[in-house]
Design an enzyme around this catalytic site. Structure first.
Site, short mmCIF file in Angstrom:
data_model
loop_
_atom_site.label_atom_id
_atom_site.label_comp_id
_atom_site.label_asym_id
_atom_site.label_seq_id
_atom_site.Cartn_x
_atom_site.Cartn_y
_atom_site.Cartn_z
CG ASN A 9 -1.69 1.13 0.87
OD1 ASN A 9 -1.78 1.97 0.09
ND2 ASN A 9 -2.49 1.51 2.43
CD1 TRP A 10 3.44 1.07 -2.97
CD2 TRP A 10 3.30 2.47 -5.07
NE1 TRP A 10 4.35 0.81 -4.16
CE2 TRP A 10 3.90 0.87 -5.70
CE3 TRP A 10 3.34 2.80 -5.83
CZ2 TRP A 10 4.69 0.83 -6.02
CZ3 TRP A 10 3.65 2.97 -6.86
CH2 TRP A 10 4.57 2.26 -7.68
CE LYS A 11 -0.31 3.24 4.91
NZ LYS A 11 -0.27 3.54 6.26
CG HIS A 94 -6.15 1.92 5.33
ND1 HIS A 94 -5.45 2.38 6.24
CD2 HIS A 94 -5.26 1.07 5.24
CE1 HIS A 94 -4.10 2.71 6.38
NE2 HIS A 94 -4.16 1.51 5.58
N GLY A 233 3.07 -1.23 4.65
CA GLY A 233 2.68 0.23 3.65
C GLY A 233 4.75 0.87 3.83
N GLY A 234 4.68 0.92 4.70
CA GLY A 234 6.63 2.22 4.83
C GLY A 234 7.69 0.76 4.44
P1 13P Z 1 3.03 0.03 7.36
O1 13P Z 1 3.87 -0.87 7.20
O2 13P Z 1 4.23 1.61 7.22
O3 13P Z 1 2.80 0.29 9.19
O4 13P Z 1 1.51 0.72 6.83
C1 13P Z 1 0.47 -0.57 7.08
C2 13P Z 1 -0.21 -0.25 6.10
O5 13P Z 1 -0.69 1.08 6.84
C3 13P Z 1 -0.75 -1.02 5.17
O6 13P Z 1 -2.02 -0.51 4.77
#
Ligand code: 13P
Length: 248
Positions: A9-11, A94, A233-234
């Site tokens: 999830n690149w956000k 999310h 995420g990260g």
């Molecule tokens: P992180 O891996 O940055 O903690 O984020 C998790 C997330 O929200 C994936 O949707």
């Protein structure tokens, strides 16, 4: 057997130019992955990234979807629009959407149904806050969220979808749920699905863990019997790190 699925999830990260660089670097690194590999770029990158994916084993996902097919909903994106771009998965509900953008269990349910109707697999996110965990209501919270997200859905649709258990206190904090905590809560989610849809559906639904999952902790989390994948995420923003998670 449930095929493991690791999704990035690149956000709100990566311009189209940056996205190209990431995908170019990532594709060869995950070419021999044993699990399903998904990346979920921001909307504006989707068309661009879609063109880079043929010939790779990376599937395209989006980060949200509106429930209407079209209409006067300024700023929103519909499931048929995503479908036409080749989007296979979409993240729904999310915690950042719930926290900052007023997403509710009801809208999560509507978005889930819209994705399924368009032939896109939803990745439905559920998870408790730190306060809820400390108050001992984690199981109740994830059960309510799961049952509400799947309200009035046919068994056949529920079988194929993906749930992501993301404890809010573990997202972006570097604080991961222990493998036992993650496994236990995912079992609660699977029990909730069993309660409504029966054993066959519960046995087939894939449930990911998400929250500071990284190359260091991926293998121990993925070794747990209830954990069928990760929502990253990260660590999904660095090709080497994401590839190492994919090859846990
Ligand atoms: P992180 O891996 O940055 O903690 O984020 C998790 C997330 O929200 C994936 O949707």
């Amino acid at each position: 057997m449930r095929k493991p699925i690791i999704a990035g999830n690149w956000k709100m990260n990566m311009t189209p130019t940056e996205a190209r660089k990431l995908v170019d670097a990532l594709a060869p690194l995950v070419a021999d992955a044993a699990c399903e590999v998904v990346i979920c770029p921001p909307y504006v990158d989707l068309a661009f990234v879609a063109d880079l994916l043929p010939g790779t084993n990376i599937a395209l996902g989006a980060q949200n979807v509106h429930w209407a097919e079209k209409g006067a909903f300024t700023g929103e994106i519909s499931a048929p629009m995503l479908k036409e771009l080749g989007v296979k998965y979409v993240i729904v509900g999310h915690s950042e959407r719930r926290q900052y953008f007023g997403e509710t269990d009801e809208t999560v349910n509507l978005r889930t149904k819209a994705a399924i109707n368009a032939g896109i697999t939803p990745i439905i996110c559920v998870g408790e806050s730190l306060e809820q965990r400390e108050n001992g209501v984690t199981d109740a919270v994830v059960t309510v969220q799961t049952v509400a997200a799947l309200k009035d859905m046919p068994e056949a649709a529920v079988k194929g979808l993906v749930i992501a258990y993301e404890p809010i206190w573990a997202i972006g904090t570097g604080k991961t749920a222990t493998k036992e905590e993650a496994n236990e809560t995912i079992k609660v989610i699977r029990d909730a699905i069993r309660g409504v849809f029966g054993e066959a559906v519960a046995a087939e639904v894939r449930i990911q863990y998400g929250g500071s999952m990284n190359p260091k902790n991926a293998s121990e989390l993925m070794a747990m019997p209830e954990i069928d994948g990760g929502l990253i995420g990260g660590a999904s923003l660095k090709p080497e790190d994401f590839a190492r998670v994919v090859k846990y």
